[in-house]
Design a protein around this motif. Structure first.
Motif, PDB file in Angstrom:
ATOM      1  N   ILE A 574       0.779  -1.175   0.145  1.00 48.87           N
ATOM      2  CA  ILE A 574      -0.030  -0.224  -0.039  1.00 48.87           C
ATOM      3  C   ILE A 574       0.685   1.291  -0.120  1.00 48.87           C
ATOM      4  O   ILE A 574       0.247   2.393  -0.355  1.00 48.87           O
ATOM      5  CB  ILE A 574      -0.964   0.114   1.359  1.00 48.87           C
ATOM      6  N   ASP A 575       2.199   1.160   0.314  1.00 51.15           N
ATOM      7  CA  ASP A 575       2.858   2.335   0.475  1.00 51.15           C
ATOM      8  C   ASP A 575       3.249   2.924  -0.911  1.00 51.15           C
ATOM      9  O   ASP A 575       3.863   4.103  -1.110  1.00 51.15           O
ATOM     10  CB  ASP A 575       4.139   2.070   1.211  1.00 51.15           C
ATOM     11  N   LEU A 576       3.031   2.203  -2.091  1.00 51.98           N
ATOM     12  CA  LEU A 576       3.550   2.395  -3.353  1.00 51.98           C
ATOM     13  C   LEU A 576       2.468   3.285  -3.965  1.00 51.98           C
ATOM     14  O   LEU A 576       2.719   3.489  -4.968  1.00 51.98           O
ATOM     15  CB  LEU A 576       3.772   1.208  -4.240  1.00 51.98           C
ATOM     16  N   ASN A 577       1.242   3.523  -3.327  1.00 50.22           N
ATOM     17  CA  ASN A 577      -0.143   3.814  -4.020  1.00 50.22           C
ATOM     18  C   ASN A 577       0.361   5.436  -4.569  1.00 50.22           C
ATOM     19  O   ASN A 577      -0.187   6.179  -5.378  1.00 50.22           O
ATOM     20  CB  ASN A 577      -1.287   3.900  -3.061  1.00 50.22           C
ATOM     21  N   ASP A 578       1.162   6.176  -3.453  1.00 49.05           N
ATOM     22  CA  ASP A 578       1.663   7.463  -4.051  1.00 49.05           C
ATOM     23  C   ASP A 578       2.896   7.812  -4.858  1.00 49.05           C
ATOM     24  O   ASP A 578       3.502   8.775  -4.824  1.00 49.05           O
ATOM     25  CB  ASP A 578       1.341   8.489  -2.594  1.00 49.05           C
ATOM     26  N   ARG A 579       3.541   6.670  -5.339  1.00 43.17           N
ATOM     27  CA  ARG A 579       4.821   6.636  -5.857  1.00 43.17           C
ATOM     28  C   ARG A 579       4.974   6.524  -7.337  1.00 43.17           C
ATOM     29  O   ARG A 579       6.086   5.732  -7.727  1.00 43.17           O
ATOM     30  CB  ARG A 579       5.877   5.887  -5.031  1.00 43.17           C
ATOM     31  N   PRO A 580       4.037   6.753  -8.042  1.00 48.19           N
ATOM     32  CA  PRO A 580       4.245   6.657  -9.603  1.00 48.19           C
ATOM     33  C   PRO A 580       5.335   7.434 -10.061  1.00 48.19           C
ATOM     34  O   PRO A 580       5.588   8.523  -9.496  1.00 48.19           O
ATOM     35  CB  PRO A 580       2.625   7.197 -10.286  1.00 48.19           C
ATOM     36  N   TRP A 581       6.193   7.189 -11.058  1.00 46.40           N
ATOM     37  CA  TRP A 581       7.225   7.966 -11.600  1.00 46.40           C
ATOM     38  C   TRP A 581       7.333   7.578 -13.037  1.00 46.40           C
ATOM     39  O   TRP A 581       6.730   7.130 -13.625  1.00 46.40           O
ATOM     40  CB  TRP A 581       8.337   7.415 -10.834  1.00 46.40           C
ATOM     41  N   VAL A 582       8.062   8.374 -13.599  1.00 47.26           N
ATOM     42  CA  VAL A 582       8.545   8.951 -15.147  1.00 47.26           C
ATOM     43  C   VAL A 582       9.706   8.515 -15.051  1.00 47.26           C
ATOM     44  O   VAL A 582      10.661   8.919 -14.441  1.00 47.26           O
ATOM     45  CB  VAL A 582       8.208  10.098 -15.637  1.00 47.26           C
ATOM     46  N   SER A 583      10.116   7.550 -16.004  1.00 49.02           N
ATOM     47  CA  SER A 583      11.585   6.991 -16.284  1.00 49.02           C
ATOM     48  C   SER A 583      11.817   7.230 -17.837  1.00 49.02           C
ATOM     49  O   SER A 583      11.222   7.263 -18.568  1.00 49.02           O
ATOM     50  CB  SER A 583      11.530   5.267 -16.020  1.00 49.02           C
ATOM     51  N   LEU A 584      13.191   7.673 -17.970  1.00 47.86           N
ATOM     52  CA  LEU A 584      13.548   8.060 -19.052  1.00 47.86           C
ATOM     53  C   LEU A 584      14.782   7.191 -19.231  1.00 47.86           C
ATOM     54  O   LEU A 584      15.893   7.171 -18.532  1.00 47.86           O
ATOM     55  CB  LEU A 584      14.153   9.290 -19.580  1.00 47.86           C
TER      56      LEU A 584
END
Length: 590
Positions: A574-584
């Motif tokens: 559940i701790d990853l719910n606010d951790r989307p990210w953009v990867s290049l």
């Protein structure tokens, strides 16, 4: 107040990422080649290949207080707390050297090294107050805010030897024999996206850091080499026999606490602490602590319980490729020590208060699992189809932190049945794409029985699961998970450049996985996903821009002693719910 060192940290926006992508593409050389040695000796083939990778990652949204206020999650969340913060700035190189003589004798060496410039400042925490007089900073996972040696090596900078083996191919009485010895990976079965359910389970340690940072990565790409010997003999044109004996053991490389993609602040393969959310005030004098109100305390991490390096771990495989079918069947037996740890604790009984308190927590690894398996791979038209079924005896099960056993060296064990089926489907030309592939897999696990330490099993209907609720992380008797990787492709969109759209989704359809680590290994409503655009440049380099996210079901909330609400339980990470990210990500070989 924590010093965040933010005055020199400028958010990197999507337009800047796109501009950088264009710049890197323009800088690509016209041609790139592996280095081939001319030995001057007939029959020798010697090559040296190098692959350089760069990954720039940016947090896509800020901290959700419902996650950041949880004292078990705040280190990872506040390490990079603002949208636009750089969560990885990683440069790595893979070097590979191979030499062979007429393809029947030779050796291979490979190694990698890396540096991530985003992690140099160490650990960070919620800057607020958890309880009156108690800051989050005083409860952080790392002493003095300094990462442990494991985190420093695998997140900040490090290097490792990968392959290091010799091979010898010969024949005996007209039957081909293939021998290999050294450090390498073996991968049996047909599982592609189900690392806990496949026949290849624990055949090598798994790089969990890579798994969570790169959704859609196949199981085979996650395996870490280990010392072993292997042999395959072609008994008849249709029948082969293979054997594997392991000469070393290694644990799964888990995402560690205080990093952006983590399971829990306390998860560390090195010194750390496990935060327990409440401690009744009446217990404090019994522990030699000053009197006061109820608030949490830190339990130290004890020594891990690991199997010996050589522990009679081996595997046998019988392969059959009958002429009446376009495909192969394989039968397997393996004896294995597991590479995924239980999180256990030792407890101190307080009889006067009819309770117990943990004195430490530690990692422990299951030994001597027996696996029987069957796999089938074939083609149906243009579609490649795989199937496998396996039975595991005394495998590690999802285990609760419970004082039901005071001194814990093993968690719950049981017998499980796993079934995995998948298909790789080529995409025909259409108005939307020119070509590409669709890979889909379904994995099913059925718990047959709990054989040992049932009082610790965190499953619905067992004492280790007081809530009796799968949405609270309790395992179910049956679990179904899936994975899909969809990659349409467009050829020669620009001169020398092919474009594709790699998209992946993996997660749980029903239930919670009974296999350790339970919901972290698969749970209903827990998904990892990514969508991106990839450029293949002159068949030698790739440039990929991706959006990566996670979703778990939050079941209950709680309030800290200082009055801050937070998400307390759920199914999945559940701790990853606010951790989307953009990867290049950029990769090139030379």
């Amino acid at each position: 107040m924590l010093r965040k060192n933010r005055k020199d940290r400028r958010p990197v926006t999507l337009p800047r990422l796109t501009a950088l992508a264009s710049l890197l593409a323009a800088m690509m050389p016209l041609q790139a080649h592996a280095f081939k040695f001319d030995t001057g000796m007939s029959g020798w083939d010697v090559n040296w290949d190098n692959t350089v990778s760069y990954n720039l990652g940016m947090r896509a949204e800020g901290v959700d207080p419902m996650i950041g206020n949880n004292p078990n999650f705040d280190d990872g969340d506040y390490k990079f707390s603002h949208a636009g913060d750089i969560v990885t700035n990683r440069l790595s190189i893979l070097t590979e050297f191979t030499a062979s003589y007429n393809d029947y004798v030779g050796f291979r060496l490979s190694a990698s090294a890396w540096k991530d410039f985003a992690y140099g400042s160490g650990d960070a925490t919620n800057p607020g107050v958890y309880a009156p007089g108690i800051s989050y900073q005083s409860l952080r996972a790392y002493p003095n805010g300094t990462y442990g040696s494991f985190t420093n090596r695998y997140y900040v900078q490090g290097a490792q030897l990968l392959d290091g083996f010799a091979f010898y191919n010969t024949s005996l009485a007209g039957h081909a024999i293939y021998l290999k010895a050294g450090q390498f990976t073996e991968y049996w079965g047909n599982s592609l996206l189900s690392p806990t359910q496949g026949i290849s389970y624990a055949q090598s340690a798994t790089d969990g850091i890579k798994a969570f940072n790169s959704p859609g990565t196949t199981t085979k790409e996650l395996l870490l080499p280990r010392p072993q010997i292997s042999m395959t003999a072609q008994v008849t044109p249709q029948v082969s026999v293979s054997g594997q004996y392991e000469l070393g053991w290694m644990y799964n490389r888990l995402p560690t606490g205080g990093t952006y993609i983590e399971a829990n602040d306390a998860v560390a393969q090195g010194p750390s602490g496990l935060f327990i959310t409440t401690l009744p005030g009446a217990l404090r004098p019994l522990l030699g602590m000053p009197p006061g109100g109820a608030f949490g305390y830190v339990v130290p991490q004890g020594n891990a319980i690991t199997p010996p390096q050589v522990d009679n771990n081996f595997g046998l495989k019988l392969g059959w490729t009958p002429q009446f079918m376009q495909g192969a069947m394989n039968f397997y037996f393996r004896r294995l020590d597991e590479t995924q740890p239980w999180v256990l604790a030792n407890w101190r009984a307080i009889p006067a208060l009819h309770t117990a308190l943990p004195t430490d927590y530690h990692l422990a690894y299951n030994r001597g699992v027996q696996l029987f398996g069957y796999s089938l791979d074939t083609t149906l038209g243009d579609v490649s189809v795989g199937f496998e079924a396996s039975y595991r005896h005394n495998t590690a099960l999802n285990t609760a932190l419970s004082p039901a056993i005071l001194n814990q060296t093993e968690g719950a064990k049981g017998d499980v049945l796993n079934i995995v089926t998948n298909a790789i489907i080529p995409l025909s030309k259409s108005p939307l794409w020119q070509t590409g592939t669709l890979t889909a897999e379904i994995g099913y696990t059925h718990l047959l029985s709990v054989t040992q330490n049932a009082q610790l099993y965190n499953g619905v209907g067992y004492a280790g699961c007081p809530s009796n609720d799968k949405w609270n992380g309790c395992s179910t008797k049956d679990y179904v998970g899936f994975g899909v990787v969809f990659q349409p492709q467009w050829l020669q969109v620009f001169p020398g450049i092919d474009l594709s759209m790699p998209t992946s989704l993996t997660g749980g359809i029903w239930g919670t996985n009974p296999i350790n680590p339970g919901p972290a290994g698969g749970a209903q409503g827990f998904f990892q996903y990514s969508i991106g655009v990839q450029a293949l440049i002159r068949q030698r380099a790739t440039l990929t821009l991706s959006y990566i996210g996670y979703h778990s079901h939050v079941n209950t909330t709680a309030v800290t002693p200082s009055g801050l609400p937070y998400a307390s339980t759920g199914n999945g990470l559940i701790d990853l719910n606010d951790r989307p990210w953009v990867s290049l990500a950029f990769q090139s070989s030379f």
